[in-house]
Write an enzyme that holds these catalytic residues in place. Structure first.
Site, PDB file in Angstrom:
ATOM      1  N   SER A   1       3.934   2.192   8.461  1.00 26.13           N
ATOM      2  CA  SER A   1       3.687   1.283   7.346  1.00 26.13           C
ATOM      3  C   SER A   1       5.000   1.043   6.612  1.00 26.13           C
ATOM      4  O   SER A   1       5.680   1.980   6.210  1.00 26.13           O
ATOM      5  CB  SER A   1       2.661   1.885   6.388  1.00 26.13           C
ATOM      6  OG  SER A   1       1.390   1.929   6.969  1.00 26.13           O
TER       7      SER A   1
ATOM      8  N   HIS B   1       0.816  -1.212   0.000  1.00 25.92           N
ATOM      9  CA  HIS B   1       0.000   0.000   0.000  1.00 25.92           C
ATOM     10  C   HIS B   1       0.851   1.265   0.000  1.00 25.92           C
ATOM     11  O   HIS B   1       0.377   2.332  -0.390  1.00 25.92           O
ATOM     12  CB  HIS B   1      -1.018  -0.012   1.149  1.00 25.92           C
ATOM     13  CG  HIS B   1      -0.485   0.237   2.517  1.00 25.92           C
ATOM     14  ND1 HIS B   1      -0.234  -0.769   3.422  1.00 25.92           N
ATOM     15  CD2 HIS B   1      -0.170   1.385   3.162  1.00 25.92           C
ATOM     16  CE1 HIS B   1       0.189  -0.258   4.562  1.00 25.92           C
ATOM     17  NE2 HIS B   1       0.257   1.058   4.429  1.00 25.92           N
TER      18      HIS B   1
ATOM     19  N   ASP C   1       1.230  -7.789   2.217  1.00 27.15           N
ATOM     20  CA  ASP C   1       1.324  -6.343   1.965  1.00 27.15           C
ATOM     21  C   ASP C   1       2.787  -5.909   1.804  1.00 27.15           C
ATOM     22  O   ASP C   1       3.381  -5.326   2.706  1.00 27.15           O
ATOM     23  CB  ASP C   1       0.669  -5.589   3.127  1.00 27.15           C
ATOM     24  CG  ASP C   1       0.378  -4.138   2.798  1.00 27.15           C
ATOM     25  OD1 ASP C   1       0.901  -3.634   1.788  1.00 27.15           O
ATOM     26  OD2 ASP C   1      -0.365  -3.490   3.561  1.00 27.15           O
TER      27      ASP C   1
END
Length: 719
Positions: free
Chosen positions: A654, A87, A223
C-alpha cells in the site's frame, strides 16, 4: 546431508534457475542484475538493474521509504515531499480531526510549510543497503542443534552484524531470514522521525466507495495522502524541532503524464508485508476451513455494531472511522481469499506437489533420509495445531477484540507495585497511565464497546467447549446464571476503566497499598484470566509446534528448491524491500465478463448517491466533471482514475510507487482485486491484479480540485 552441502545446493538453485512464472514474484532488488534483468528487459524495461538498486550511486531505491509500521511511500520532490495512500495516512488524518476540524470529511491542504502538521510517533525509513549474510549467520549452526539453540546462535550472530553495521552511525539495522531460514540478509536503514502531514483529499475522494468497493474492481478511489520528511539543518535524522528543515532528498521520482496502455511494462517497488506461497496443503486447509471462517464471523459482528453507531453520530464516526477500517480490511479480504482458494482448488494443487515431492524423495536413498519424513511430520503437527489455533483465534478475535480489555493490559505495571514500592515509581506509572488514557478515551465510546463486549463474549461462550473455558467465563454460569447480558452490565457498571472520569477519580486517589482495586476490577480480571489461561494451556504447546513447523518448513523449502531445478524461487515477503514487475492488463472474473484495465471520472458520477456516505461525490468534483476542466491531466478528454496490472503485491505494498519502463511514477498501488486476494498463498496469473491510482488523477485533485498547485510545482513532471 552435511551443512556445507546444504548451502551449496541452495546456491546452485538460486544461481541456475532462470525460468520465471508469468508476473509472479517479489524479487530482491540487490539481486535483479543477476536473476531478473534479462527477463525484465524482454518484457519492456528501458533502464538497468543498477538504476533500480545501487549502493554505489543514487538509484530508485533511494526514493522509496517504509512508511510508519506497514506501508510504503515515495519521495516526489527535492524538498522531502512523500506520497502514500490515504488509508496509510488515515490514522494521522483522524488524529488531527475533530468535529470542528473534520479533515476526514473535508480534507486538508497546507498552504505553506508552516501549516504542515506534526505527527508524533510517525517515522519513515530509507534503505541504505542490503546484503546476504547467510554464511556468517549460520557459521556455527549445526544440524544437531534444537530449534531454540539454533535461534539463540542466530540471534547472537545477527546482533554482532547489527552492531558492526550501525556503530558510529545514525543507522539502524535488522537481520531477517529468507526461504524459511535457509538464507539471511541484513538490512541497514536510516530512520527519520519528524514527518509532517501536508495534505489529503476529503474521504469522499480518498476513501470513495468505502468498504463496499474495498478489494473490488472497478475502482474509483483517490487513495492518496501527502506528507513531508524533515531533518536537522545538517540533513541528519532528528526528532521534531521548529529548527528542522525539509529533507534535501538524495533521490526523488519523476512523474509521468503519459498514462498507461494495455500490456505496458510496470514495476511496483516497496515493502510487501507477508506472503506464504510455499505452505503445505495441511496449512492451507487449516486456513481455509477453520481459521479464516472464524475470523470473518467474529469481525462481521463487530463491524455491524460499529457501523450502526457511526451512522447516528458525527463524533462517533470520526472516533471509529480508523478502527472500523482496520477491522473491515481483513474481514473483506479473507472472504475473497476463501473464494479464491476454492476456485483454483489450492489444497488439491498443494497435495499434487506434495505427491511429486514424496516420489522425488523416495527415488534416492540420501534424499529419502533428508526429506522422507517432512510431509508425514507436517500432517502430525497440523493435526495438533488446528484445535489449539481454533481457541486462540476465538480469543484474539473475540475477547481481545474488545477495546477496554486490551486497554486493561496497561495496568499490569501499576498492579505489580505494592506498599513497598517507592512513591516515585508509583507516580511515574500513574503519569504514564494518564497519558495512555488520554489517547485512549479520545476515541472511545463505552456504549459501543459494551455492545461489542456482550457480542464477543457470547460468541466465545457459545462456540468454545465448556472444558476450555477460562475461570471468568465459567463464572458467567455460576454467578450470573449463564446470563451474559447481566455479566456485561456488571462489568461496565463496576469497572473503573469504562469511563475517563471514573479512571481519573481512581488515579487521583490511588495508593500502592490499594493495588487490589486493580486486580479485583472486573475488566482487569477478565484480561488477566484469559492471558493466564492462554499461557498455562496453549502457549507452550503452540511454541513447541511452531518450532517443529519452522524446521519442517526450512527443510521442505530447501527440498522444493532442489526438486524444481527449472524454477527461480523468490522468497516470501517479510516486510523488506522488494520489486515486482508485470504489465497493465484486463481480467475475466466470471463467464462473459471482461473488465477493462482503467476507470474514469464518469464512473464516479455514475456511483454518486448523496444518501450513501461512501458515494457522496463532492460538488466541486461534479463541477470540474461537467466543465471537463481537467487541465493537462486528461487523456482523450477523459479523466482516468485507476488502472489494473499483473504485479504481484500484498499488504505493505500500500502506497508503493507503480513505475513505468523508464522508472517514472505512473501510479500509486493501493489494493488488489477481490478474486485475486489469495495471491498471498497461491498466485493465479489469470486472475491476480493489483489496483493502482492513476498518478494523473492525483495531480488533478491536488491542482484543480484542491487548488494546491504550489505542491505540484515542487514535483518533476515528465510530459
Amino acid at each position: 546431508m552435511k551443512k556445507s552441502k546444504v548451502y551449496f545446493v541452495l546456491a546452485v538453485v538460486l544461481i541456475f534457475n532462470f525460468s520465471l512464472f508469468a508476473d509472479e514474484g517479489m524479487w530482491i532488488p540487490s539481486l535483479l542484475s543477476k536473476y531478473n534483468e534479462e527477463d525484465m528487459i524482454k518484457k519492456g524495461l528501458k533502464i538497468s538493474a543498477e538504476d533500480i538498486y545501487s549502493i554505489n550511486h543514487s538509484s530508485l531505491k533511494d526514493a522509496i521509504v517504509l512508511f510508519g509500521r506497514g506501508c510504503t511511500a515515495e519521495v516526489i520532490s527535492e524538498k522531502g515531499l512523500i506520497l502514500t495512500n490515504h488509508h496509510c495516512g488515515y490514522g494521522q488524518i483522524q488524529a488531527h480531526s475533530s468535529v470542528e476540524h473534520d479533515y476526514l470529511t473535508n480534507g486538508y491542504w497546507a498552504s505553506s510549510m508552516q501549516e504542515e502538521l506534526v505527527n508524533p510517533g510517525l517515522s519513515v525509513k530509507f534503505l541504505i543497503r542490503m546484503e546476504d549474510v547467510t554464511d556468517i549467520v549460520l557459521k556455527d549452526v549445526t544440524k544437531t542443534m534444537s530449534e531454540s539453540e539454533r535461534s539463540s546462535m542466530i540471534r547472537k550472530a545477527s546482533s554482532k552484524l547489527i552492531n558492526e553495521a550501525t556503530s558510529a552511525t545514525n543507522y539502524i539495522a535488522t537481520v531477517k531470514p529468507l526461504y524459511y531460514g535457509n538464507q539471511y540478509f541484513i538490512y541497514v536503514m536510516q530512520e527519520f522521525k519528524d514527518i509532517r502531514f501536508v495534505g489529503a483529499p476529503p474521504s469522499a475522494i480518498g476513501k470513495f466507495g468505502g468498504d463496499t468497493d474495498n478489494w473490488m474492481w472497478p475502482r474509483h478511489t483517490g487513495d492518496f495522502s501527502l506528507f513531508r520528511i524533515y531533518s536537522a539543518p545538517d540533513g541528519s535524522p532528528a526528532k521534531f524541532s521548529k529548527d528542522n528543515i525539509p529533507l534535501k532528498a538524495e533521490k526523488h521520482l519523476k512523474i509521468s503524464l503519459k498514462g498507461v496502455k494495455k500490456n505496458d511494462f510496470t514495476m511496483v517497488y516497496g515493502y510487501p508485508y507477508t506472503t506464504q506461497e510455499y505452505l503445505p496443503s495441511y496449512a492451507v486447509e487449516m486456513i481455509a476451513k477453520y481459521d479464516r471462517p472464524v475470523r470473518v464471523s467474529l469481525r462481521n459482528k463487530r463491524l455491524e455494531i460499529m457501523a450502526g453507531e457511526m451512522k447516528k453520530d458525527a463524533k462517533v464516526r470520526i472516533q471509529y472511522s480508523s478502527k472500523y477500517a482496520g477491522v473491515a480490511n481483513g474481514w473483506k479480504k479473507w472472504q475473497g481469499v476463501l473464494k479464491g482458494l476454492d476456485r483454483i482448488d489450492a489444497i488439491e494443487k498443494k497435495k499434487q506437489l506434495e505427491k511429486e515431492f514424496t516420489e522425488w524423495a523416495k527415488s534416492n536413498p540420501e534424499r529419502m533420509k533428508e526429506y522422507g519424513n517432512v510431509l508425514p511430520e507436517f500432517e502430525k503437527v497440523y493435526k495438533e495445531l488446528t484445535p489449539l489455533k481454533n481457541w486462540t483465534t476465538y480469543f484474539f478475535e473475540s475477547v481481545w477484540g474488545i477495546e477496554i480489555v486490551r486497554f486493561a493490559a496497561n495496568f499490569r505495571g501499576l498492579s505489580n507495585l505494592d506498599k513497598n514500592s517507592t512513591d516515585e515509581l508509583v507516580n511515574t506509572e500513574i503519569e504514564r497511565l494518564r497519558k495512555t488514557a488520554s489517547r485512549f478515551y479520545k476515541d472511545y465510546n463505552s456504549s459501543i464497546d459494551k455492545k461489542i463486549f456482550y457480542s464477543m463474549v457470547s460468541m466465545f461462550y457459545n462456540n468454545i467447549e465448556a472444558d476450555e473455558y477460562p475461570p471468568m467465563i465459567l463464572s458467567i454460569q455460576n454467578k450470573f446464571d449463564g446470563d451474559i447480558e447481566k455479566y456485561s452490565n456488571f462489568v461496565f457498571e463496576e469497572s473503573f476503566m469504562t469511563s475517563q472520569q471514573k479512571l481519573n477519580d481512581f488515579l487521583d486517589s490511588y495508593k500502592a497499598s490499594k493495588n487490589k482495586k486493580i486486580t479485583n476490577d472486573p475488566v482487569f480480571m477478565l484480561m488477566t484470566d484469559f492471558i493466564s489461561y492462554y499461557r498455562s494451556n496453549y502457549a507452550k504447546q503452540l511454541q513447541e509446534l511452531e518450532n517443529k513447523k519452522d524446521k519442517l518448513m526450512r527443510d521442505y523449502m530447501r527440498g522444493l528448491m532442489e526438486m524444481q531445478k527449472d524454477k527461480l524461487f523468490y522468497p516470501d515477503a517479510n516486510a523488506t524491500m522488494r520489486l515486482t514487475y508485470g504489465k497493465v492488463d484486463t481480467y475475466e472474473p466470471k463467464d462473459a465478463i471482461t473488465y477493462t484495465y482503467f476507470t474514469t471520472l464518469k464512473g464516479i458520477m455514475e456511483k454518486d448517491d448523496p444518501n450513501v456516505y461512501d458515494y457522496d461525490v463532492p460538488e466541486k468534483l461534479k463541477e470540474l466533471y461537467e466543465n471537463k476542466d481537467y487541465g493537462k491531466y486528461a487523456e482523450d478528454g477523459k479523466m482516468h482514475i485507476c488502472f489494473l496490472a499483473s504485479n504481484h503485491t500484498t499488504g505493505g505494498n500500500s502506497g508503493s510507487p507503480v513505475l513505468n519502463a523508464y522508472g517514472h511514477l505512473i501510479g500509486l498501488n493501493f489494493d488488489r482485486n477481490w478474486e485475486g486476494t489469495m495471491s498471498d498463498i497461491m498466485y493465479d496469473p489469470k486472475m491476480c491484479r493489483n489496483i493502482s491510482l492513476d498518478i494523473r488523477y492525483f495531480l488533478f485533485i491536488v491542482d484543480k480540485f484542491a487548488g494546491a498547485g504550489h505542491l505540484v510545482e515542487e514535483m518533476d513532471l515528465v510530459e
